[in-house]
Design a protein around this motif. Structure first.
Motif: not given
Length: 425
Positions: A413-425
């Protein structure tokens, strides 16, 4: 967003959600004991130690106060405390073959020479909670006294002993239809004691196992039980058994997904880390899926001899955080292609998601998975920091239209966590 920042935000969100959830659920028709706001975590004797009662030949491993005390000692260590381990559950075969002179249940005096209350006090002294197994029929699976005809007495006994959890089986229930009256009535008797006792039911699984077919209405079950075992087969320490549970959830969880909420969770059965039948990949598979679907995390293993690899899998804090996420969002299976299954779960931190990839093929090469974030509607943030929280592998930053490629090992398995990044350029 840094890991430190995310951790602080996550803990703040957890506290807020628990406060709001508790206030809201006080006013709804749900199990009225205030427990299991999050899935409980702990140890259970069940699969690993079964009904071993031969203390002459197996003094360290038989169902006894010696075994339970030793598990409590390990669970009180900082590593287990930090991971949230709280419950010690004594499964079947702790009882004497007969009730006492007043009709009450009693522990086997040879294996529990100081009495069950002394053991409970010891567990509580470690700041842990204890659960005991009962059967709502004529006898337990191991042939010990059942609770049929003694619901009020046995509930009062559990309360007087200061038991924290009752695991109610149904081996001794002869007619599956009787489960529909026995479980609510025993739950009512537990609530009438005035003690908060977490109620674990085999109810839907028992109906299935006794020929009653698949339960389709989980409303009464969820309103009665803090935890309910939906599937009727007991897990064994082999891949086929674990994969069978996974297939059940893949095919059937739509029937009860709307009834998973703070106060009532579906128990996928015991975790098996550190035993004899599963590889590390298979153990990660189980830990990932059980956490994703918010099953209680009750491991049945010998904590005293738990190897370092299995211990890392079992005590993985980021994976446990997904299990304990207060949003209590039951994941959705969004893809089943061949033997690769993909599940998606929304997390409490706004814009955050977990994606589980599970590959059930038993041989050959790893499966390659490739998807754009937008294909799975992961579009709420400017970008996402993506990490396989099972292994710690960081894939980097992705915008919603970017494509993520990964491989999943057979029976892995893979358990991927997607954490938001709002200051990405």
């Amino acid at each position: 967003m840094s890991s430190f920042t995310y951790g602080v935000l996550h803990r703040g969100v957890v506290a807020l959600f628990l406060l709001v959830t508790s206030a809201v659920l006080d006013n709804v028709d749900a199990l009225d004991n205030g427990l299991a706001r999050l899935p409980p975590i702990g140890w259970i004797s069940g699969e690993r130690f079964s009904c071993l009662t031969d203390c002459d030949n197996y003094p360290d491993d038989c169902i006894s106060e010696r075994l339970i005390r030793s598990m409590a000692d390990v669970m009180s260590l900082p590593s287990f405390r930090r991971a949230g381990f709280k419950y010690i559950i004594v499964d079947d075969c702790w009882m004497d073959r007969n009730r006492d002179s007043s009709g009450k249940l009693q522990a086997d005096v040879r294996r529990f020479p100081n009495g069950i209350q002394d053991l409970i006090s010891y567990v509580h002294s470690k700041n842990l909670r204890i659960g005991l197994y009962l059967d709502l029929g004529n006898q337990t699976c191991g042939g010990y006294p059942g609770s049929k005809g003694n619901f009020s007495l046995d509930a009062q006994t559990m309360a007087s002993w200061e038991v924290d959890l009752v695991k109610a089986g149904a081996c001794g229930v002869t007619n599956y239809a009787d489960c529909n009256s026995a479980y609510p009535e025993f739950g009512r008797q537990l609530n009438m004691t005035g003690r908060q006792i977490l109620y674990h039911c085999d109810w839907p699984g028992a109906i299935y196992a006794k020929g009653g077919g698949q339960v389709s209405n989980f409303g009464d079950i969820s309103r009665t039980c803090n935890l309910f075992k939906a599937y009727g087969r007991t897990i064994q320490d082999i891949w086929d058994s674990m994969a069978d549970v996974f297939k059940y959830y893949s095919d059937t969880s739509y029937l009860f997904r709307d009834w998973i909420r703070p106060g009532s969770y579906s128990d996928a059965d015991q975790l098996l880390m550190g035993n004899f039948g599963l590889s590390d990949d298979q153990q990660r598979f189980q830990m990932a899926f059980w956490s994703l679907v918010m099953s209680p995390l009750f491991v049945s293993t010998d904590l005293r001899t738990l190897g370092p690899d299995s211990k890392r899998i079992l005590l993985n804090r980021r994976v446990i955080d997904v299990n304990q996420d207060p949003l209590a969002d039951m994941p959705t299976q969004i893809q089943a292609q061949g033997q690769l299954y993909i599940w998606k779960k929304r997390l409490s931190l706004p814009g955050a998601f977990a994606i589980g990839l599970f590959y059930t093929n038993i041989f050959g090469q790893p499966s390659r998975a490739s998807f754009r974030l937008s294909d799975y509607n992961i579009v709420e943030a400017v970008a996402y920091n993506v990490t396989d929280i099972l292994t710690g592998l960081n894939y980097g930053l992705f915008k919603p239209w970017h494509t993520l490629d990964c491989e999943v090992n057979p029976m892995g398995a893979r358990l991927l966590q997607f954490d938001p990044v709002d200051d990405f350029v």
